[in-house]
Design a protein around this motif. Structure first.
Motif, PDB file in Angstrom:
ATOM      1  N   SER A  66      12.745 -26.866  71.915  1.00 34.26           N
ATOM      2  CA  SER A  66      12.839 -27.721  70.738  1.00 34.26           C
ATOM      3  C   SER A  66      14.257 -28.270  70.567  1.00 34.26           C
ATOM      4  O   SER A  66      14.449 -29.442  70.220  1.00 34.26           O
ATOM      5  CB  SER A  66      12.434 -26.933  69.490  1.00 34.26           C
ATOM      6  N   ASN A  67      15.256 -27.432  70.847  1.00 31.95           N
ATOM      7  CA  ASN A  67      16.647 -27.858  70.693  1.00 31.95           C
ATOM      8  C   ASN A  67      17.044 -28.911  71.721  1.00 31.95           C
ATOM      9  O   ASN A  67      17.887 -29.772  71.443  1.00 31.95           O
ATOM     10  CB  ASN A  67      17.580 -26.651  70.788  1.00 31.95           C
ATOM     11  N   PHE A  68      16.436 -28.863  72.919  1.00 29.54           N
ATOM     12  CA  PHE A  68      16.681 -29.909  73.904  1.00 29.54           C
ATOM     13  C   PHE A  68      16.217 -31.258  73.368  1.00 29.54           C
ATOM     14  O   PHE A  68      16.923 -32.271  73.478  1.00 29.54           O
ATOM     15  CB  PHE A  68      15.943 -29.600  75.220  1.00 29.54           C
ATOM     16  N   ILE A  69      15.034 -31.271  72.765  1.00 30.15           N
ATOM     17  CA  ILE A  69      14.501 -32.511  72.184  1.00 30.15           C
ATOM     18  C   ILE A  69      15.367 -32.955  71.002  1.00 30.15           C
ATOM     19  O   ILE A  69      15.635 -34.145  70.809  1.00 30.15           O
ATOM     20  CB  ILE A  69      13.036 -32.313  71.746  1.00 30.15           C
ATOM     21  N   TYR A  70      15.824 -31.971  70.202  1.00 26.97           N
ATOM     22  CA  TYR A  70      16.707 -32.250  69.058  1.00 26.97           C
ATOM     23  C   TYR A  70      17.952 -33.024  69.511  1.00 26.97           C
ATOM     24  O   TYR A  70      18.317 -34.041  68.904  1.00 26.97           O
ATOM     25  CB  TYR A  70      17.092 -30.924  68.407  1.00 26.97           C
ATOM     26  N   GLU A  71      18.599 -32.553  70.568  1.00 27.73           N
ATOM     27  CA  GLU A  71      19.821 -33.214  71.050  1.00 27.73           C
ATOM     28  C   GLU A  71      19.520 -34.620  71.569  1.00 27.73           C
ATOM     29  O   GLU A  71      20.301 -35.548  71.361  1.00 27.73           O
ATOM     30  CB  GLU A  71      20.474 -32.380  72.156  1.00 27.73           C
TER      31      GLU A  71
END
Length: 527
Positions: A66-71
């Motif tokens: 999820s954090n990869f998509i967030y960035e």
């Protein structure tokens, strides 16, 4: 708010991903609480601990994805908003057409980068940090409202420090913005004036001038950064004392009296760090946003600036008349000229002669509608267009002594990006006398900065090709050949004055007898 210029769907997705990212903190804190409570209970339930570990691993993998998509979404928003700002500022600066470009250069380079780092990115981080604060605070209240209340009250101290420091940072930022604009202009001057510096052996003077400007800029930047650094340090130190050390002492006393479990205390401390740290971070980000206020005001002006869509208007031309024109300068109220009368028909070639300083270029600006006369009228086809750029400029093309060349191809410098058929393009190339250059180099040939790869005559012919391509009925020539040798000047005049499709109004103070014979009218303005 800079983010209102982002796509609403992207901001909504970013907010959702920020919520998930904030939940990562709650998830870890809750798992730690359960593990510590099991370990301190004396049950020796290793299987349950391993089960919690497995859940933690799976959960972290989910949050990592999820954090990869967030960035990715965050960087996309930054890019898109940056392009909105760059587009708006370029439209504004090009439409203003100011001769002093140092502030424009500074805005398009350094200022917009500051807005990206200290405003757009900061505001996105503030969304995430605010959600982290809300989630951590709510979860902490559920588990121990007494300890949470202690931590919340303690947050007032760093808030007061932030309020006290924000005004100082804004003032320092304004000073830096001005010195940065001066530095940009001095570097531009140094590079553009390098030939003169070498010729007159003053390179050291020119370099010193730019270095001194750079020193002033760096000093202002250092002062602003130091102010931001000590403000942040003061906020963090206040937060550590009031928001961590004192509350943890109270929590320890409560645990000693059996009113608080060790796992709950550790979890509350961890959550406190995650609702105190976001608050401190938001304060810091707010200071970063404040530091961009001078740059942001410029960008807001550009964003609110309306510019009409470029359109090519085909006009019919019967007659241009100047009636008793006079002009007075706005600065010192000095009359430059008066009593100017002239009549120009389609295809007519008119030469206006006067010594340097008479105001010939000003007269052309009046025809274009850039300036307004003190008295008199300018009529095209019988319509009064005095001082009316929108109504008058579509009748004119313009060739001056030093045409501006873009660092691009020959094709772009002729068409200026307009869509033109090859047939029409080569027709204009022939009329402007550019056949040999195009045959040798090709239309995609890059001409270099300011046309450094071309001769003076080739640059003049490119300017003529631009004018002919526009198909405007009147061509204004402002000392167009004064910097050329007599042979080249004659060749350029033959190109211009033998074209029956256009009227030519040329201003000059020196011209050969052979060239004089090509004009239909010669008006000596000073007489």
């Amino acid at each position: 708010m800079s983010l209102k210029y982002a796509q609403k769907g992207q901001v909504a997705l970013f907010t959702l991903l920020s919520i998930i990212k904030a939940c990562n903190i709650l998830f870890v804190a809750y798992i730690i609480k359960l593990m510590l409570n099991i370990a301190s209970s004396g049950s020796h339930d290793i299987v349950r601990l391993l089960r919690l570990t497995a859940i933690a691993i799976v959960g972290q993998l989910f949050f990592m994805c999820s954090n990869f998509i967030y960035e990715r979404v965050k960087m996309t928003i930054i890019r898109d908003v940056n392009m909105v700002f760059k587009r708006a500022n370029l439209r504004y600066l090009v439409d203003q057409n100011r001769t002093d470009i140092k502030h424009g250069l500074s805005l398009m380079t350094n200022d917009l980068k500051q807005i990206e780092t200290n405003r757009i990115t900061a505001q996105l981080d503030m969304i995430y940090q605010s959600l982290t604060f809300i989630g951590s605070l709510g979860f902490a209240l559920i588990n121990s409202w007494q300890m949470t209340l202690i931590f919340v009250v303690a947050m007032i101290a760093p808030a007061l420090v932030q309020i006290a420091t924000s005004r100082i940072i804004a003032k320092k930022s304004k000073i830096w913005a001005q010195t940065n604009a001066d530095y940009t202009q001095n570097v531009s001057d140094s590079l553009n004036g390098s030939q003169a510096a070498k010729l007159y052996n003053v390179r050291f003077n020119i370099i010193t001038r730019a270095i001194n400007s750079a020193q002033r800029m760096e000093n202002a930047l250092r002062s602003m950064n130091i102010t931001q650094a000590w403000a942040l340090e003061l906020i963090y130190s206040t937060a550590e004392l009031f928001c961590f050390i004192i509350p943890c002492t109270i929590g320890g006393i409560m645990m000693m009296h059996g009113k608080l479990a060790v796992g709950t205390l550790v979890m509350i401390v961890d959550l406190a760090l995650n609702f105190i740290t976001p608050v401190v971070t938001v304060f810091n980000e707010f200071n970063q946003v404040k530091s961009t206020v001078p740059m942001w005001e410029k960008t807001k002006r550009a964003l609110n600036y309306n510019i009409d869509q470029d359109r090519e208007r085909k006009v019919h031309f019967d007659d241009l008349r100047l009636e008793n024109l006079s002009y007075i300068t706005s600065s010192d109220k000095q009359e430059i000229f008066s009593g100017v009368n002239m009549d120009v028909k389609p295809g007519e070639k008119v030469l206006l002669m006067a010594p340097s300083g008479w105001g010939k270029t000003t007269l052309l600006s009046l025809m274009l509608g850039i300036k307004k006369p003190a008295s008199g009228k300018i009529l095209i086809n019988g319509q009064d267009v005095t001082g009316n750029w929108d109504e008058s400029h579509d009748y004119f093309s313009y060739v001056n002594q030093k045409p501006f060349m873009f660092d691009d191809s020959l094709r772009f410098n002729i068409t200026l990006g307009r869509k033109v058929s090859d047939e029409r393009l080569y027709e204009v190339i022939h009329e402007a006398g550019l056949d040999e250059l195009i045959r040798k180099e090709g239309l995609d040939h890059q001409i270099g900065n300011a046309g450094s790869g071309l001769s003076g005559g080739q640059i003049q012919r490119l300017e003529i090709a631009r004018a002919l391509l526009s198909e405007r009925p009147i061509l204004l020539a402002d000392e167009a050949t004064s910097a050329l040798d007599p042979t080249l000047s004659l060749a350029i005049h033959e190109t211009l004055l033998k074209n029956q499709k256009i009227a030519v109004i040329e201003v000059a103070h020196k011209i050969s007898p052979q060239e004089l014979d090509m004009f239909d009218k010669i008006i000596k303005l000073n007489k």
